[in-house]
Write a protein that holds these residues in place. Structure first.
Motif, PDB file in Angstrom:
ATOM      1  N   PHE A  80      88.303  24.032  71.053  1.00  0.00           N
ATOM      2  CA  PHE A  80      89.594  24.698  71.242  1.00  0.00           C
ATOM      3  C   PHE A  80      90.206  24.259  72.569  1.00  0.00           C
ATOM      4  O   PHE A  80      89.481  23.821  73.483  1.00  0.00           O
ATOM      5  N   MET A  81      91.529  24.403  72.661  1.00  0.00           N
ATOM      6  CA  MET A  81      92.208  24.142  73.936  1.00  0.00           C
ATOM      7  C   MET A  81      91.549  24.952  75.047  1.00  0.00           C
ATOM      8  O   MET A  81      91.199  26.114  74.849  1.00  0.00           O
TER       9      MET A  81
ATOM     10  N   LYS B 152      87.226  20.056  77.647  1.00  0.00           N
ATOM     11  CA  LYS B 152      86.934  18.706  77.141  1.00  0.00           C
ATOM     12  C   LYS B 152      87.278  17.623  78.180  1.00  0.00           C
ATOM     13  O   LYS B 152      86.492  16.720  78.429  1.00  0.00           O
TER      14      LYS B 152
ATOM     15  N   ASP C  68      95.161  12.995  74.028  1.00  0.00           N
ATOM     16  CA  ASP C  68      96.505  13.507  74.342  1.00  0.00           C
ATOM     17  C   ASP C  68      97.227  12.594  75.331  1.00  0.00           C
ATOM     18  O   ASP C  68      98.420  12.313  75.178  1.00  0.00           O
TER      19      ASP C  68
ATOM     20  N   PHE D 191     106.154  17.497  69.555  1.00  0.00           N
ATOM     21  CA  PHE D 191     106.153  18.555  68.533  1.00  0.00           C
ATOM     22  C   PHE D 191     107.588  18.958  68.181  1.00  0.00           C
ATOM     23  O   PHE D 191     107.917  19.112  67.008  1.00  0.00           O
TER      24      PHE D 191
ATOM     25  N   PHE E  97     102.753  14.284  64.793  1.00  0.00           N
ATOM     26  CA  PHE E  97     101.723  14.299  65.842  1.00  0.00           C
ATOM     27  C   PHE E  97     100.335  14.158  65.220  1.00  0.00           C
ATOM     28  O   PHE E  97      99.498  13.377  65.683  1.00  0.00           O
ATOM     29  N   ARG E  98     100.092  14.908  64.153  1.00  0.00           N
ATOM     30  CA  ARG E  98      98.759  14.852  63.511  1.00  0.00           C
ATOM     31  C   ARG E  98      98.482  13.469  62.931  1.00  0.00           C
ATOM     32  O   ARG E  98      97.332  13.017  62.924  1.00  0.00           O
TER      33      ARG E  98
ATOM     34  N   GLU F  40      97.526  11.176  65.743  1.00  0.00           N
ATOM     35  CA  GLU F  40      96.158  11.503  66.198  1.00  0.00           C
ATOM     36  C   GLU F  40      95.134  10.785  65.318  1.00  0.00           C
ATOM     37  O   GLU F  40      94.174  10.195  65.822  1.00  0.00           O
TER      38      GLU F  40
ATOM     39  N   ARG G 196     101.265  23.525  75.863  1.00  0.00           N
ATOM     40  CA  ARG G 196     100.515  23.589  74.599  1.00  0.00           C
ATOM     41  C   ARG G 196     101.334  24.356  73.552  1.00  0.00           C
ATOM     42  O   ARG G 196     101.249  25.575  73.442  1.00  0.00           O
ATOM     43  N   PRO G 197     102.137  23.596  72.772  1.00  0.00           N
ATOM     44  CA  PRO G 197     103.065  24.245  71.836  1.00  0.00           C
ATOM     45  C   PRO G 197     102.399  25.125  70.794  1.00  0.00           C
ATOM     46  O   PRO G 197     103.020  26.063  70.265  1.00  0.00           O
ATOM     47  N   ILE G 198     101.122  24.853  70.475  1.00  0.00           N
ATOM     48  CA  ILE G 198     100.405  25.642  69.474  1.00  0.00           C
ATOM     49  C   ILE G 198     100.286  27.103  69.923  1.00  0.00           C
ATOM     50  O   ILE G 198     100.128  28.010  69.102  1.00  0.00           O
TER      51      ILE G 198
ATOM     52  N   ARG H  70      90.019  28.811  63.500  1.00  0.00           N
ATOM     53  CA  ARG H  70      89.612  27.404  63.653  1.00  0.00           C
ATOM     54  C   ARG H  70      88.102  27.204  63.733  1.00  0.00           C
ATOM     55  O   ARG H  70      87.620  26.099  63.466  1.00  0.00           O
TER      56      ARG H  70
HETATM   57  C1  S3P Z   1      96.346  21.089  70.224  1.00  0.00           C
HETATM   58  C2  S3P Z   1      95.646  20.904  71.400  1.00  0.00           C
HETATM   59  C3  S3P Z   1      96.147  20.096  72.507  1.00  0.00           C
HETATM   60  C4  S3P Z   1      97.157  19.048  72.021  1.00  0.00           C
HETATM   61  C5  S3P Z   1      98.206  19.689  71.188  1.00  0.00           C
HETATM   62  C6  S3P Z   1      97.651  20.412  69.968  1.00  0.00           C
HETATM   63  C7  S3P Z   1      95.767  21.956  69.175  1.00  0.00           C
HETATM   64  O1  S3P Z   1      95.042  19.451  73.150  1.00  0.00           O
HETATM   65  O2  S3P Z   1      96.530  18.034  71.288  1.00  0.00           O
HETATM   66  O3  S3P Z   1      98.924  20.588  72.019  1.00  0.00           O
HETATM   67  O4  S3P Z   1      96.256  21.965  68.039  1.00  0.00           O
HETATM   68  O5  S3P Z   1      94.752  22.667  69.481  1.00  0.00           O
HETATM   69  P1  S3P Z   1      94.022  20.203  74.163  1.00  0.00           P
HETATM   70  O6  S3P Z   1      92.907  20.746  73.333  1.00  0.00           O
HETATM   71  O7  S3P Z   1      93.572  19.101  75.055  1.00  0.00           O
HETATM   72  O8  S3P Z   1      94.795  21.247  74.866  1.00  0.00           O
END
Ligand code: S3P
Length: 171
Positions: free
Chosen positions: A11-12, A16, A35, A50, A58-59, A62, A119-121, A138
Motif C-alpha cells: 500500500f501507499m 517501498k 512512479d 490521472f 496510468f495502469r 505501469e 496521491r490521487p487515489i 486491497r
Molecule cells: C497508487 C500508488 C502510488 C501511485 C499512484 C497510484 C495506488 O504509488 O502509483 O498514485 O493505486 O496505490 P505509491 O505506492 O508509491 O504511493
C-alpha cells in the motif's frame, strides 16, 4: 551474476521507496522507482496523469513499464501501490522477480500519507477510516501477489532491508 529482481509491493506509505534506498546502499543494486520513471517519461505529475489521461492510461503504462523492467536482472523494483492489483502484472512479476510485500498498520499509513496530495487515489478517502477500508479491499490482492510478507511496524529501515536481503540471498 544475473539474479532475479527484488520487487517491493504494498500500500501507499508502507516505505517501498525508503526501503529501496537502503537496499541500494547495502547491495549497490540499481533502483527502478516505477512512479518516478513514469513521471519523468510522461513529463507530468501523477495527479496530472490521472486527471488529464485517466487512471486506465496510468495502469496500462505501469504494466508496460513493469514488463520492460523485468527484462533486466539485479534490480530493486519499487512498485506503485496499485501495480500488484492486476493479475497480469503479478504474472509478469513472477517471471523474473522475488516479490516482497511491505505491510504497515492503517494508523502508521494515515500518519504518513493522510495529508499527501500527490496521491490521487486518496481523494475522498483522506481519513483513517477511508484508508483502512481501502487497505482491507486491497489486502487480498497484495497477499496473493507476495512471495514474502514483511511487517514493518516498529522495525528500523535497516532491519527491514536486512530481513529482505537474508531471504533474497538464500533463494
Ligand atoms: C497508487 C500508488 C502510488 C501511485 C499512484 C497510484 C495506488 O504509488 O502509483 O498514485 O493505486 O496505490 P505509491 O505506492 O508509491 O504511493
Amino acid at each position: 551474476m544475473a539474479q532475479k529482481n527484488i520487487i517491493l509491493i504494498g500500500f501507499m506509505g508502507t516505505g517501498k521507496s525508503t526501503i529501496s534506498a537502503v537496499l541500494h546502499k547495502l547491495t549497490n543494486m540499481q533502483i527502478a522507482e516505477m512512479d518516478e520513471i513514469i513521471v519523468h517519461r510522461e513529463g507530468m505529475s501523477i495527479p496530472d496523469i490521472f486527471s488529464s489521461k485517466g487512471d486506465s492510461y496510468f495502469r496500462s503504462i505501469e504494466t508496460a513499464l513493469l514488463k520492460e523492467l523485468q527484462m533486466q536482472d539485479n534490480l530493486i523494483i519499487s512498485c506503485g501501490g496499485g501495480v500488484a492489483l492486476r493479475k497480469e502484472n503479478v504474472d509478469v512479476m513472477k517471471t523474473n522477480g522475488i516479490v516482497f510485500l511491505l505491510n504497515a498498520s492503517p494508523e502508521v499509513i494515515f500518519e504518513r500519507i493522510g495529508s499527501d496530495f500527490n496521491r490521487p487515489i486518496l481523494n475522498g478517502r483522506r481519513s483513517l477510516e477511508g484508508i483502512t477500508q481501502l487497505m482491507q479491499e486491497r489486502h487480498p490482492y497484495y497477499e496473493a501477489a507476495a512471495d514474502y510478507i514483511i511487517s514493518t511496524d516498529s522495525k528500523s529501515t535497516e532491519q527491514i532491508a536486512q530481513e529482505i536481503l537474508l531471504i533474497y540471498k538464500n533463494i
